[in-house]
Design a protein around this motif. Structure first.
Motif, PDB file in Angstrom:
ATOM      1  N   VAL A 162      76.839 -38.053 -70.674  1.00 28.61           N
ATOM      2  CA  VAL A 162      75.954 -38.952 -71.427  1.00 28.61           C
ATOM      3  C   VAL A 162      75.757 -40.202 -70.572  1.00 28.61           C
ATOM      4  N   THR A 163      74.510 -40.444 -70.157  1.00 35.54           N
ATOM      5  CA  THR A 163      74.228 -41.667 -69.407  1.00 35.54           C
ATOM      6  C   THR A 163      73.413 -42.615 -70.279  1.00 35.54           C
ATOM      7  N   SER A 164      73.019 -43.743 -69.711  1.00 37.84           N
ATOM      8  CA  SER A 164      72.200 -44.684 -70.473  1.00 37.84           C
ATOM      9  C   SER A 164      70.735 -44.254 -70.527  1.00 37.84           C
ATOM     10  N   LYS A 165      70.376 -43.079 -69.932  1.00 41.41           N
ATOM     11  CA  LYS A 165      68.998 -42.591 -70.018  1.00 41.41           C
ATOM     12  C   LYS A 165      68.869 -41.168 -70.538  1.00 41.41           C
ATOM     13  N   ALA A 166      69.938 -40.375 -70.478  1.00 40.44           N
ATOM     14  CA  ALA A 166      69.799 -38.957 -70.784  1.00 40.44           C
ATOM     15  C   ALA A 166      71.139 -38.331 -71.112  1.00 40.44           C
ATOM     16  N   THR A 167      71.084 -37.080 -71.631  1.00 42.11           N
ATOM     17  CA  THR A 167      72.312 -36.296 -71.755  1.00 42.11           C
ATOM     18  C   THR A 167      72.149 -35.016 -70.946  1.00 42.11           C
ATOM     19  N   PHE A 168      73.261 -34.532 -70.417  1.00 46.27           N
ATOM     20  CA  PHE A 168      73.273 -33.367 -69.549  1.00 46.27           C
ATOM     21  C   PHE A 168      74.346 -32.398 -70.037  1.00 46.27           C
ATOM     22  N   GLY A 169      74.102 -31.095 -69.760  1.00 44.58           N
ATOM     23  CA  GLY A 169      75.139 -30.092 -69.962  1.00 44.58           C
ATOM     24  C   GLY A 169      75.558 -29.530 -68.615  1.00 44.58           C
ATOM     25  N   PHE A 170      76.446 -28.537 -68.648  1.00 47.23           N
ATOM     26  CA  PHE A 170      76.884 -27.844 -67.432  1.00 47.23           C
ATOM     27  C   PHE A 170      76.718 -26.345 -67.681  1.00 47.23           C
ATOM     28  N   ASP A 171      76.060 -25.634 -66.744  1.00 49.36           N
ATOM     29  CA  ASP A 171      75.811 -24.201 -66.953  1.00 49.36           C
ATOM     30  C   ASP A 171      77.025 -23.369 -66.540  1.00 49.36           C
ATOM     31  N   ASP A 172      76.874 -22.038 -66.560  1.00 47.15           N
ATOM     32  CA  ASP A 172      78.018 -21.158 -66.277  1.00 47.15           C
ATOM     33  C   ASP A 172      78.561 -21.333 -64.862  1.00 47.15           C
ATOM     34  N   CYS A 173      77.715 -21.830 -63.960  1.00 49.55           N
ATOM     35  CA  CYS A 173      78.181 -22.102 -62.590  1.00 49.55           C
ATOM     36  C   CYS A 173      78.850 -23.470 -62.499  1.00 49.55           C
ATOM     37  N   GLY A 174      78.879 -24.203 -63.619  1.00 49.29           N
ATOM     38  CA  GLY A 174      79.438 -25.544 -63.605  1.00 49.29           C
ATOM     39  C   GLY A 174      78.458 -26.578 -63.106  1.00 49.29           C
ATOM     40  N   GLU A 175      77.167 -26.219 -63.051  1.00 49.80           N
ATOM     41  CA  GLU A 175      76.183 -27.161 -62.502  1.00 49.80           C
ATOM     42  C   GLU A 175      75.516 -27.965 -63.618  1.00 49.80           C
ATOM     43  N   LEU A 176      75.317 -29.220 -63.313  1.00 53.10           N
ATOM     44  CA  LEU A 176      74.694 -30.170 -64.246  1.00 53.10           C
ATOM     45  C   LEU A 176      73.246 -29.765 -64.555  1.00 53.10           C
ATOM     46  N   TYR A 177      72.861 -29.849 -65.821  1.00 49.49           N
ATOM     47  CA  TYR A 177      71.435 -29.671 -66.156  1.00 49.49           C
ATOM     48  C   TYR A 177      71.022 -30.678 -67.226  1.00 49.49           C
ATOM     49  N   LEU A 178      69.734 -31.017 -67.193  1.00 52.22           N
ATOM     50  CA  LEU A 178      69.194 -32.019 -68.121  1.00 52.22           C
ATOM     51  C   LEU A 178      68.996 -31.403 -69.499  1.00 52.22           C
ATOM     52  N   ARG A 179      69.572 -31.994 -70.535  1.00 56.78           N
ATOM     53  CA  ARG A 179      69.420 -31.500 -71.913  1.00 56.78           C
ATOM     54  C   ARG A 179      68.409 -32.327 -72.700  1.00 56.78           C
ATOM     55  N   THR A 180      68.677 -33.640 -72.738  1.00 56.41           N
ATOM     56  CA  THR A 180      67.800 -34.525 -73.513  1.00 56.41           C
ATOM     57  C   THR A 180      67.589 -35.822 -72.744  1.00 56.41           C
ATOM     58  N   GLY A 194      85.888 -31.817 -61.721  1.00 57.57           N
ATOM     59  CA  GLY A 194      84.975 -31.140 -62.629  1.00 57.57           C
ATOM     60  C   GLY A 194      85.049 -29.650 -62.349  1.00 57.57           C
ATOM     61  N   TYR A 195      83.905 -29.085 -61.895  1.00 62.30           N
ATOM     62  CA  TYR A 195      83.881 -27.662 -61.554  1.00 62.30           C
ATOM     63  C   TYR A 195      83.870 -27.509 -60.029  1.00 62.30           C
ATOM     64  N   PRO A 196      84.361 -26.363 -59.520  1.00 62.40           N
ATOM     65  CA  PRO A 196      84.356 -26.148 -58.069  1.00 62.40           C
ATOM     66  C   PRO A 196      82.934 -26.195 -57.507  1.00 62.40           C
ATOM     67  N   THR A 197      82.807 -26.718 -56.310  1.00 66.36           N
ATOM     68  CA  THR A 197      81.470 -26.873 -55.706  1.00 66.36           C
ATOM     69  C   THR A 197      80.934 -25.548 -55.174  1.00 66.36           C
ATOM     70  N   ASP A 198      81.717 -24.466 -55.267  1.00 62.35           N
ATOM     71  CA  ASP A 198      81.196 -23.153 -54.855  1.00 62.35           C
ATOM     72  C   ASP A 198      80.465 -22.446 -55.991  1.00 62.35           C
ATOM     73  N   GLY A 199      80.330 -23.120 -57.151  1.00 61.49           N
ATOM     74  CA  GLY A 199      79.577 -22.531 -58.258  1.00 61.49           C
ATOM     75  C   GLY A 199      80.366 -21.536 -59.086  1.00 61.49           C
ATOM     76  N   SER A 200      81.687 -21.519 -58.933  1.00 61.36           N
ATOM     77  CA  SER A 200      82.487 -20.540 -59.675  1.00 61.36           C
ATOM     78  C   SER A 200      82.777 -20.963 -61.113  1.00 61.36           C
ATOM     79  N   GLY A 201      82.338 -22.156 -61.502  1.00 65.07           N
ATOM     80  CA  GLY A 201      82.400 -22.561 -62.902  1.00 65.07           C
ATOM     81  C   GLY A 201      83.807 -22.727 -63.434  1.00 65.07           C
TER      82      GLY A 201
END
Lengths: 266, 297
Positions: free
Chosen positions: A194-212, A172-179
């Protein structure tokens, strides 16, 4: 209401997998060249090309190229209904060449484990002295490295969200946050989980965030499932966490045409 | 005067020695040479290295029979249900080694072999543990100045391919998706082709664009109807999904596998007897024909 049970909306019952297929299909844009993996992504492509994305082209790693749904239910991309009246039945390097050149807009991935930067593991889990072997990459690593963007589909279980995946099958993205800029491979990385409970995006650092969250799911329960402090949409674009649109009756009817006995979606 | 390469399946598989490497299952879930694999199990040819992108359950069956020492593959399991239980148990018990690939890296390794090169580059694998644990090298390409991955060539001792039809000399018509078949056939030292039908050479020559393998690449040709079952073969039979699900259910333990292999391989005389056991109709649902092709002269 538990999202692992069938949910009711406007009188329509659907399964979590059917909602995942509908959500995944919406990530396919009209005109996209899509690298389609096994299981739910096969259904997502068939749904998208039958609804909002009639000009989406599907590449399968077996060499099959399609511009429409297979005529009947398929277990695999090589089933005769997926080869019958295909655009082309080529070889793997023909489609992987398109991928490596950078011609693929979107690829789909599944996973057993995911970390906060979208690194995926489908190779082995568990302690190193007592590992559990999984089938491996198939084309997943190639899609993760080379597709312009990817969408990850995963059954929502707390144990699948880990601080560090046991094995990086699909980067995915590097774990140092370089995106995206820090990725060593050409593709821009995961767009969505997309999981069976929610959808997530990835921010500029490549970190997962909750969308819906899906209808009936408590957002706090998603936070509770994570071994790290989960970012949410508020911190990324100041929008509140929304609710995932459930499949429409038309979408459900199509999904059930493609998977009439619910082999993949029940 | 061409050489007639027709022999029986038993004779063809007898040529494979213990310890050799075999590429098979090359068209992914399509046209997997199950009959040839089952003959390997009957003959007990062991210490094998298996090579392929994704094997569906054929690799699992060979592992369950105790014939496999090493696997070079991108994915090993049962496509209909996920895990291949004999493979899992063997890996977890350190009974065999695996060189993990991606589909593109195994295709690239075989392509390098086909082209007679020691290695070929790819843009895939960067950032993965497949790269870290595998036989790959990163390098800075002198042309574009970017970091790429060198994939060492794989040159199997054998490739086994199932196809629709061939001439007695070994010119082969194969259609439908072919996965890494061209790469593996080109990279292998010897090639066994099993086919639904042996046909007159004039049939093959009537449509040369459909020829996937030519005679000088082929060691043996075997007529073997239904030789890819339970995998599908374009134009001949559909995939027998139930067979994959049943295999998975019956092989969660080695004891279960031993019962399965007795019933489906050891107690069955040959492929003809095998097909008589099948109760599923797998005829393609459409009899539509492709448009006629003319080449002119």
């Amino acid at each position: 209401m538990d999202a692992d049970q069938s949910s009711a909306t406007e009188g329509t019952e659907y399964t979590p997998q059917e909602l995942m297929v509908a959500a995944a299909a919406r990530e396919i844009y009209d005109g996209d060249t899509v690298f389609v993996g096994m299981r739910l992504p096969m259904l997502a492509y068939q749904l998208a090309v039958s609804t909002h994305a009639p000009n989406a082209l599907a590449l399968f790693e077996s060499g099959v190229i399609r511009d429409d749904p297979a005529g009947t239910f398929i277990h695999t991309m090589c089933d005769l209904p997926n080869q019958f009246e295909a655009v082309a039945t080529t070889d793997m390097l023909a489609v992987m060449g398109r991928l490596q050149r950078g011609d693929v807009d979107l690829g789909f991935l599944g996973t057993a484990e995911i970390d906060r930067f979208g690194n995926l593991n489908t190779t082995r889990v568990g302690p190193s002295d007592d590992p559990i072997r999984l089938p491996g990459s198939g084309g997943a690593c190639d899609i993760a490295c080379l597709a312009h963007e990817t969408v990850v589909l995963m059954r929502h279980e707390p144990r699948r969200f880990v601080d560090q995946v046991t094995y990086v099958t699909s980067p995915g993205y590097p774990t140092d946050g370089s995106g995206a800029d820090g990725r060593p491979s050409p593709g821009a990385g995961p767009r969505r989980l997309v999981t069976s409970k929610a959808t997530f995006g990835f921010d500029d650092c490549g970190e997962l965030y909750l969308r819906t969250v899906h209808p009936g799911v408590d957002p706090q329960s998603i936070h509770d499932d994570m071994p790290w402090e989960l970012k949410t949409r508020e911190t990324v674009d100041e929008e509140p966490v929304g609710q995932t649109a459930p499949p429409t009756p038309d979408e459900l009817e199509l999904i059930r045409t493609f998977d009439p006995e619910g082999f993949w979606t029940s | 005067m061409t050489v007639d390469k027709r022999i029986t399946l038993e004779e063809a598989i007898e040529r494979i020695e213990p310890g050799e490497s075999i590429a098979l299952g090359l068209a992914l879930e399509h046209a997997i040479p199950f009959a040839a694999g089952h003959e390997l199990i009957r003959q007990g040819t062991d210490e094998l290295t298996l090579i392929g992108p994704i094997s569906d359950i054929l690799f699992d069956q060979l592992v369950g029979a105790g014939l496999v020492s090493n696997i070079q593959a991108a994915w090993v399991g049962n496509v209909s249900i996920g895990s291949g239980y004999r493979f899992r148990e063997a890996i977890e018990g350190d009974e065999l080694t695996i060189e993990n690939h991606s589909n593109l890296s195994i295709a690239t390794a075989l392509e390098a072999g086909r082209l007679g090169l020691p290695s070929m580059p790819t843009r895939s694998l960067l950032g993965s543990d497949i790269l870290e644990e595998g036989p790959f090298e990163t390098y800075c390409d002198p042309v574009d100045g970017e970091e790429h991955v060198l994939v060492p060539a794989i040159t199997p001792d054998w490739a086994i391919v199932h196809a629709q039809r061939a001439s007695p000399a070994g010119d082969v018509h194969l259609w439908g998706n072919v996965g890494v078949t061209p790469q593996a056939v080109g990279a292998a030292s010897d090639v066994i082709v099993t086919v639904e039908e042996i046909v007159d050479p004039s049939v093959i020559k009537s449509d040369p664009s459909r020829v996937a393998i030519t005679r000088e690449q082929v060691t043996a040709v075997v007529e073997c109807p239904f030789g890819a079952h339970p995998s599908p073969l374009a134009g001949y039979y559909r995939r027998d999904h139930g067979h994959y699900i049943s295999y998975g259910q019956h092989t969660k333990t080695q004891g279960g596998y031993d019962t399965w292999v007795k019933e489906w391989i050891f107690d069955i005389e040959d492929r003809a007897a095998y097909t008589e056991r099948l109760d599923t109709s797998l005829e393609p649902v459409s009899a539509d024909r492709a448009a006629e092709v003319r080449y002119g002269r």
